[in-house]
Design an enzyme around this catalytic site. Structure first.
Site, PDB file in Angstrom:
ATOM      1  N   SER A 221     -10.501  -7.439  44.981  1.00  0.00           N
ATOM      2  CA  SER A 221     -11.442  -8.812  45.747  1.00  0.00           C
ATOM      3  C   SER A 221     -12.937  -8.523  45.242  1.00  0.00           C
ATOM      4  O   SER A 221     -13.231  -8.509  44.137  1.00  0.00           O
ATOM      5  CB  SER A 221     -11.269  -8.630  47.316  1.00  0.00           C
ATOM      6  OG  SER A 221     -11.871 -10.108  47.740  1.00  0.00           O
TER       7      SER A 221
ATOM      8  N   ASP B   3      -2.703 -16.515  45.064  1.00  0.00           N
ATOM      9  CA  ASP B   3      -3.916 -15.737  45.551  1.00  0.00           C
ATOM     10  C   ASP B   3      -4.941 -16.722  45.135  1.00  0.00           C
ATOM     11  O   ASP B   3      -5.452 -16.753  44.023  1.00  0.00           O
ATOM     12  CB  ASP B   3      -4.172 -14.423  45.280  1.00  0.00           C
ATOM     13  CG  ASP B   3      -5.421 -13.851  45.482  1.00  0.00           C
ATOM     14  OD1 ASP B   3      -5.922 -14.558  46.322  1.00  0.00           O
ATOM     15  OD2 ASP B   3      -5.512 -12.641  45.385  1.00  0.00           O
TER      16      ASP B   3
ATOM     17  N   HIS C  64      -3.732 -12.642  49.042  1.00  0.00           N
ATOM     18  CA  HIS C  64      -4.900 -12.123  48.649  1.00  0.00           C
ATOM     19  C   HIS C  64      -5.092 -10.666  48.976  1.00  0.00           C
ATOM     20  O   HIS C  64      -5.775  -9.691  48.360  1.00  0.00           O
ATOM     21  CB  HIS C  64      -6.147 -12.637  49.160  1.00  0.00           C
ATOM     22  CG  HIS C  64      -7.472 -12.360  48.561  1.00  0.00           C
ATOM     23  ND1 HIS C  64      -7.820 -12.333  47.439  1.00  0.00           N
ATOM     24  CD2 HIS C  64      -8.603 -11.743  49.247  1.00  0.00           C
ATOM     25  CE1 HIS C  64      -9.142 -11.689  47.237  1.00  0.00           C
ATOM     26  NE2 HIS C  64      -9.618 -11.435  48.390  1.00  0.00           N
TER      27      HIS C  64
END
Ligand SMILES: *[C@@H]1O[C@H](CO)[C@@H](O)[C@H](O)[C@H]1NC(C)=O
Ligand SMILES: *[C@@H]1O[C@H](CO)[C@@H](O)[C@H](O)[C@H]1NC(C)=O
Length: 354
Positions: free
Chosen positions: A206, A278, A341
């Site tokens: 991320s 995602d 995610h």
């Protein structure tokens, strides 16, 4: 609540900007020869995802310097840290340095040495406070200036690398470069003096993925040969910068070799792992992706070897094709597809699940 509203507004804006480019299935636009994911590649993908997961243990002060995993380098209730059946390298991986960024700055992470794999891993944590980085998703691109500017200038002058022409990146992420410590470079220099034959691998999930790419570029400029592996990376570059990064990490050449051989040479270059649906990997829509893409096709865990496919170099008009924008109802319900995610082989955004 304020966060949720922000996310929603942000998402809404992006929805309009991406609607022209979505829903182009890559299989119909290009006839890609199948590239097999070998067990060794799969194992590395899972391993580095777990290494990303333990970066979250820093939030609870549970990564300990100068200890192997088995000695308490990371929390003993995690199998990855204490159970030799789950991780055969628990005695061979040591946590060397924990890097703490200033509060609310990017760049918290750790350096570990894995003597079994002969790898030096530099791992960046995603985000401490869950959504604060959305505040940083400011859309104005800022001009790229490498941290190691002197070295960059010299290499350009000598013709060793190209100049980064019209290079821009996401303003929120470029902040990391301002906070990057020279100390941290020295630390890696020291480690490499002792283990010059080890491979540097820079990874992150991320927001940590975004930082990993920028750090990877710095180490490349400084003469290391880092491999970059990112999970769930948001978009962050303009086309000028993408071209430059792909040249620096020989993406085109590696992609060619991978497709020729029919399997991945997973020892160098910049690989970006995306999970189907995602949404974060498709945002912000104003920016684009560099590197070679690997796709996790299945939503729910487990993610097994057959759930992984190699996409390679992804052209601008093919980006985002794994994101299917559907009805408002679905959109509202699923928010930004946070499950997707947070799950890359394991749940990677927390310390507790490996
Ligand atoms: C780990 O070792 C390094 C080098 O010997 C030292 O500088 C550092 O303070 C140590 N860290 C801890 C937590 O003991
Ligand atoms: C993989 O790439 C590296 C670096 O480019 C090279 O040294 C190595 O021989 C390659 N391995 C295979 C199996 O092609």
């Amino acid at each position: 609540m304020k966060h949720k509203l922000l996310i929603f507004l942000f998402y809404f804006v992006n929805l309009f900007c991406t609607s022209n480019t979505t829903n182009i299935p890559s299989s119909t636009t290009k006839n890609i020869k199948t590239v097999e994911i070998q067990t060794e590649t799969y194992d590395r993908l899972v391993y580095f995802s777990k290494m990303c997961a333990i970066a979250n243990c820093i939030s609870y002060n549970q990564l300990k310097e100068n200890k192997t995993l088995a000695e308490g380098g990371c929390p003993q209730h995690l199998k990855f840290c204490s159970d030799i059946n789950a991780n055969k390298a628990i005695h061979d991986i040591s946590i060397e340095t924990v890097i703490l960024a200033k509060s609310h700055e990017l760049g918290t992470g750790y350096i570990a040495i894995d003597h079994m794999r002969q790898v030096i891993a530099l791992v960046f944590r995603g985000s401490s406070t869950r959504w604060d980085w959305f505040h940083d998703l400011r859309l104005n691109p800022s001009k790229y200036k490498p941290f190691s500017l002197d070295i960059y200038d010299e290499k350009v002058k000598k013709g060793e690398i190209s100049e980064c022409v019209d290079c821009k990146l996401h303003a929120g992420f470029s902040k990391f470069l301002d906070t990057l410590h020279g100390k941290f470079m020295d630390e890696l220099d020291n480690i490499f003096q002792k283990h010059s034959d080890y491979k540097l691998v820079v990874v992150g999930h991320s927001l940590g993925a975004a930082v990993a790419v920028l750090a990877g570029i710095e180490f490349k400029l400084r003469g290391f040969e880092p491999m970059i592996i990112t999970y769930a990376q948001p978009k962050m570059f303009n086309s000028g910068m993408i071209e430059w990064i792909n040249e620096l990490f020989e993406s085109e050449n590696l992609d060619y070799i991978n497709k020729e051989k029919g399997f991945l040479n997973f020892t160098s270059g910049y690989y970006r792992i995306v999970h189907k649906n995602d949404f974060i990997t498709g945002l912000p829509a104003y920016f684009r992706h560099a590197g070679l893409q690997i796709n996790i096709k299945k939503i729910m865990l487990p993610h097994l070897i057959d759930d992984i496919e190699y996409n390679g170099l992804v052209l601008a008009n093919e980006e985002n094709n794994q994101v299917e924008f559907q009805t408002w109802e679905r959109l509202y319900k699923d928010w930004l597809h946070l499950y997707e995610h947070r799950h890359y082989f394991v749940q990677v955004n927390e310390c507790d699940y490996i």
